[in-house]
Design an enzyme around this catalytic site. Structure first.
Site, PDB file in Angstrom:
ATOM      1  N   GLY A 189     -14.582   2.053   5.476  1.00  0.00           N
ATOM      2  CA  GLY A 189     -13.022   2.318   5.456  1.00  0.00           C
ATOM      3  C   GLY A 189     -13.121   4.267   5.738  1.00  0.00           C
ATOM      4  N   PHE A 190     -12.420   5.116   5.505  1.00  0.00           N
ATOM      5  CA  PHE A 190     -12.153   6.265   5.140  1.00  0.00           C
ATOM      6  C   PHE A 190     -12.455   6.920   3.703  1.00  0.00           C
ATOM      7  CE2 PHE A 190      -8.815   9.918   4.091  1.00  0.00           C
ATOM      8  CZ  PHE A 190      -9.902  10.799   4.780  1.00  0.00           C
ATOM      9  N   ASP A 215     -15.325 -10.350   2.901  1.00  0.00           N
ATOM     10  CA  ASP A 215     -14.049 -10.470   2.200  1.00  0.00           C
ATOM     11  C   ASP A 215     -13.891 -10.741   1.265  1.00  0.00           C
ATOM     12  OD1 ASP A 215     -10.971 -10.768   2.368  1.00  0.00           O
ATOM     13  OD2 ASP A 215     -10.554 -11.646   3.760  1.00  0.00           O
ATOM     14  N   SER A 229      -8.798  -2.110   0.704  1.00  0.00           N
ATOM     15  CA  SER A 229      -6.774  -2.141   1.286  1.00  0.00           C
ATOM     16  C   SER A 229      -7.084  -1.966   1.903  1.00  0.00           C
ATOM     17  CB  SER A 229      -6.623  -1.736   0.099  1.00  0.00           C
ATOM     18  OG  SER A 229      -5.047  -2.312   0.045  1.00  0.00           O
ATOM     19  N   ASN A 243     -12.014 -11.096  -7.985  1.00  0.00           N
ATOM     20  CA  ASN A 243     -12.761 -11.893  -8.069  1.00  0.00           C
ATOM     21  C   ASN A 243     -13.601 -10.361  -8.248  1.00  0.00           C
ATOM     22  OD1 ASN A 243     -11.929 -13.698  -6.925  1.00  0.00           O
ATOM     23  ND2 ASN A 243     -11.945 -12.942  -4.855  1.00  0.00           N
ATOM     24  N   ALA A 257      -9.730   1.744  -6.770  1.00  0.00           N
ATOM     25  CA  ALA A 257      -8.390   2.651  -6.094  1.00  0.00           C
ATOM     26  C   ALA A 257      -7.086   2.397  -5.921  1.00  0.00           C
ATOM     27  CB  ALA A 257      -8.874   2.758  -4.826  1.00  0.00           C
ATOM     28  N   TYR A 285       2.224  -3.230  -0.360  1.00  0.00           N
ATOM     29  CA  TYR A 285       1.201  -2.333  -0.951  1.00  0.00           C
ATOM     30  C   TYR A 285       1.139  -1.818  -2.113  1.00  0.00           C
ATOM     31  CZ  TYR A 285      -1.658   1.535  -0.410  1.00  0.00           C
ATOM     32  OH  TYR A 285      -2.729   2.811  -0.756  1.00  0.00           O
ATOM     33  N   ARG A 329      -0.624   7.430   9.791  1.00  0.00           N
ATOM     34  CA  ARG A 329      -0.519   8.727   9.210  1.00  0.00           C
ATOM     35  C   ARG A 329       0.264   9.677   9.818  1.00  0.00           C
ATOM     36  NH1 ARG A 329      -1.143   7.848   4.683  1.00  0.00           N
ATOM     37  NH2 ARG A 329      -2.434   5.731   3.182  1.00  0.00           N
TER      38      ARG A 329
END
Ligand code: UDP
Length: 329
Positions: free
Chosen positions: A13-14, A59, A78, A102, A117, A148, A189
Site C-alpha cells: 500500500g501507500f 490475508d 487496512s 493474529n 497504524a 473503519y 481521497r
C-alpha cells in the site's frame, strides 16, 4: 552483524511501501505482507531482487505464520479511504480486529515489538481542535465511516490490552491525512481526486461548501515520525501529522494553481459524517520524539504532482471516484 527482522503488513500500500523502503535503507530484513485488495505490487517491485526483502501474499485476517525470528511488526494493513471501506466494509472490520489479534499473537510468540497504524478517525468528527491524544472522540459507530473508525478503536483497545495484560511491547501511531507518491489515483481521497480531475480537464468536486478543514502531512515526514516512535519507549497513542490546517476549498484552489489548469471548483453534497475539522496536536511528538514535519505543502504537492503526471495515461481514464458521489446523497 545479523540484520533485525521486521514484518510489515499492508506492505504494497501507500504507507506500507514507503515503510519497506525506509527499513531496507536502514539495513533491516523486511518481510512484506499484503493481500493486494487495495495494495499494488508496483509500489514494491523495485525491492523484489534484494536478498533482505521477502514478499508474502496473505490475508492477515487468517492465521499468520512466519518462520524464524521477528524483532518488529508494523501493522499497516487496512483499507484507508472512505471509498474503499464503503466497498469492503466487512474486510475493513476484520483486518482491524481479527487481523490485529493474529498479529498480536504472533508478536507475543516471537517476542517482537508491535506498532499499529491507528488514525485521526478515532477522534471522529471532533469537537475540539486541534486534537490532543487525550481527546476521546466523537464517532458514529453505525454511520458509513463506523466500520473503519470502530475497527481502529478496537485495534487500539486490543493492542493496549496485550501491552498491559501480557506485557507486550506495543506502539500506537494515530496518523492524520498523509499524501505523497504512490497514493492510489482512484482511492477517492481528496488529493488524488483533485489532481486526477485537473489532469483530465474536469472541474474539481468540493464536497459540502468546502469549509471543512484537513491538515496534510507529506509521506516522508510521517515515515520519519513512525520510525522514531517504533524505536522510542512510548506505549501510549501518539499523533503524527502536520498541523498546517487548510479548508478543502483553499486546497482545491492550491491544486488548480499547481496544475496550471483553468478548472473551476464545483460543489457536491457533503458525505455523511464527514469531519468538519481536523488538525493534530503534536506537542507529544515534539517533546518525546523530537519530531516535527519538515516538508511544506507547497514542496510536497509539487513532488506528488510530478508523480501523478508520470503515471501512464490509462491510469487517468477511469476512476471509481465518480461512484463516490453516489454515497453523498
Ligand atoms: N473531498 C472533496 N472532494 C473530493 C474528495 C474529498 O471535497 O473529491 C473532501 C471530503 O469530503 C473531506 C476531505 O475532502 O472533507 C478529505 O477527504 P479524504 O477522503 O481525502 O479524507 P478524510 O479526511 O475525509 O478521511
Amino acid at each position: 552483524m545479523k540484520r533485525k527482522r521486521v514484518l510489515i503488513t499492508g506492505a504494497a500500500g501507500f504507507l506500507g511501501s514507503h515503510l519497506c523502503d525506509r527499513f531496507i535503507k536502514e539495513d533491516y530484513h523486511v518481510l512484506a505482507m499484503d493481500n493486494l485488495i487495495t495494495g499494488d505490487l508496483k509500489n514494491i517491485e523495485h525491492l523484489f531482487g534484494l536478498e533482505n526483502f521477502e514478499f508474502y501474499h496473505h490475508d492477515i485476517s487468517k492465521f499468520v505464520h512466519i518462520s524464524g525470528e521477528l524483532d518488529y511488526i508494523l501493522h499497516f494493513a487496512s483499507p484507508a479511504s472512505p471509498i474503499d471501506y464503503l466497498k469492503i466494509p466487512i474486510q475493513t472490520l476484520k483486518v482491524g480486529s481479527l487481523g490485529t489479534h493474529n498479529l498480536l499473537g504472533l508478536a507475543r510468540g516471537k517476542n517482537a515489538r508491535m506498532l499499529i497504524a491507528s488514525t485521526s478517525e478515532v477522534y471522529g468528527d471532533p469537537s475540539v481542535n486541534p486534537q490532543p491524544e487525550e481527546y476521546w472522540g466523537n464517532v458514529n459507530p453505525v454511520g458509513p465511516r463506523g466500520v473503519y473508525d470502530e475497527a481502529k478503536r478496537f485495534q487500539e483497545a486490543m493492542t493496549m490490552a496485550y501491552h498491559t495484560f501480557h506485557g507486550l511491547e506495543t506502539r500506537i501511531v494515530r496518523i492524520f491525512n498523509t499524501y505523497g507518491p504512490r497514493m492510489r489515483l482512484n482511492d477517492g481521497r481528496v488529493l488524488p481526486a483533485f489532481i486526477g480531475q485537473a489532469l483530465r480537464g474536469e472541474d474539481l468536486t468540493v464536497f459540502g461548501d468546502g469549509s471543512q478543514t484537513r491538515s496534510f502531512c507529506y509521506v516522508d515526514d510521517l515515515i520519519e515520525g513512525i520510525y522514531r516512535l517504533l524505536l522510542s519507549d512510548y506505549a501510549q497513542p501518539m499523533n503524527i501529522g502536520n498541523p498546517d490546517e487548510i479548508t478543502i476549498k483553499q486546497f482545491g484552489e492550491e491544486i488548480i494553481k499547481l496544475t496550471g489548469t483553468n478548472q473551476k471548483l464545483v460543489l457536491r453534497d457533503l458525505p455523511v459524517d464527514d469531519p468538519k475539522q481536523r488538525r493534530p496536536d503534536i506537542t507529544k511528538a515534539k517533546a518525546i520524539l523530537d519530531w516535527e514535519p519538515k516538508v511544506s505543502r507547497e514542496e510536497g504537492l509539487k513532488i506528488t504532482y510530478e508523480y501523478f503526471k508520470s503515471l501512464p495515461v490509462e491510469a487517468f481514464a477511469n476512476t471509481d471516484h465518480k461512484d463516490f458521489t453516489g454515497y453523498n446523497k
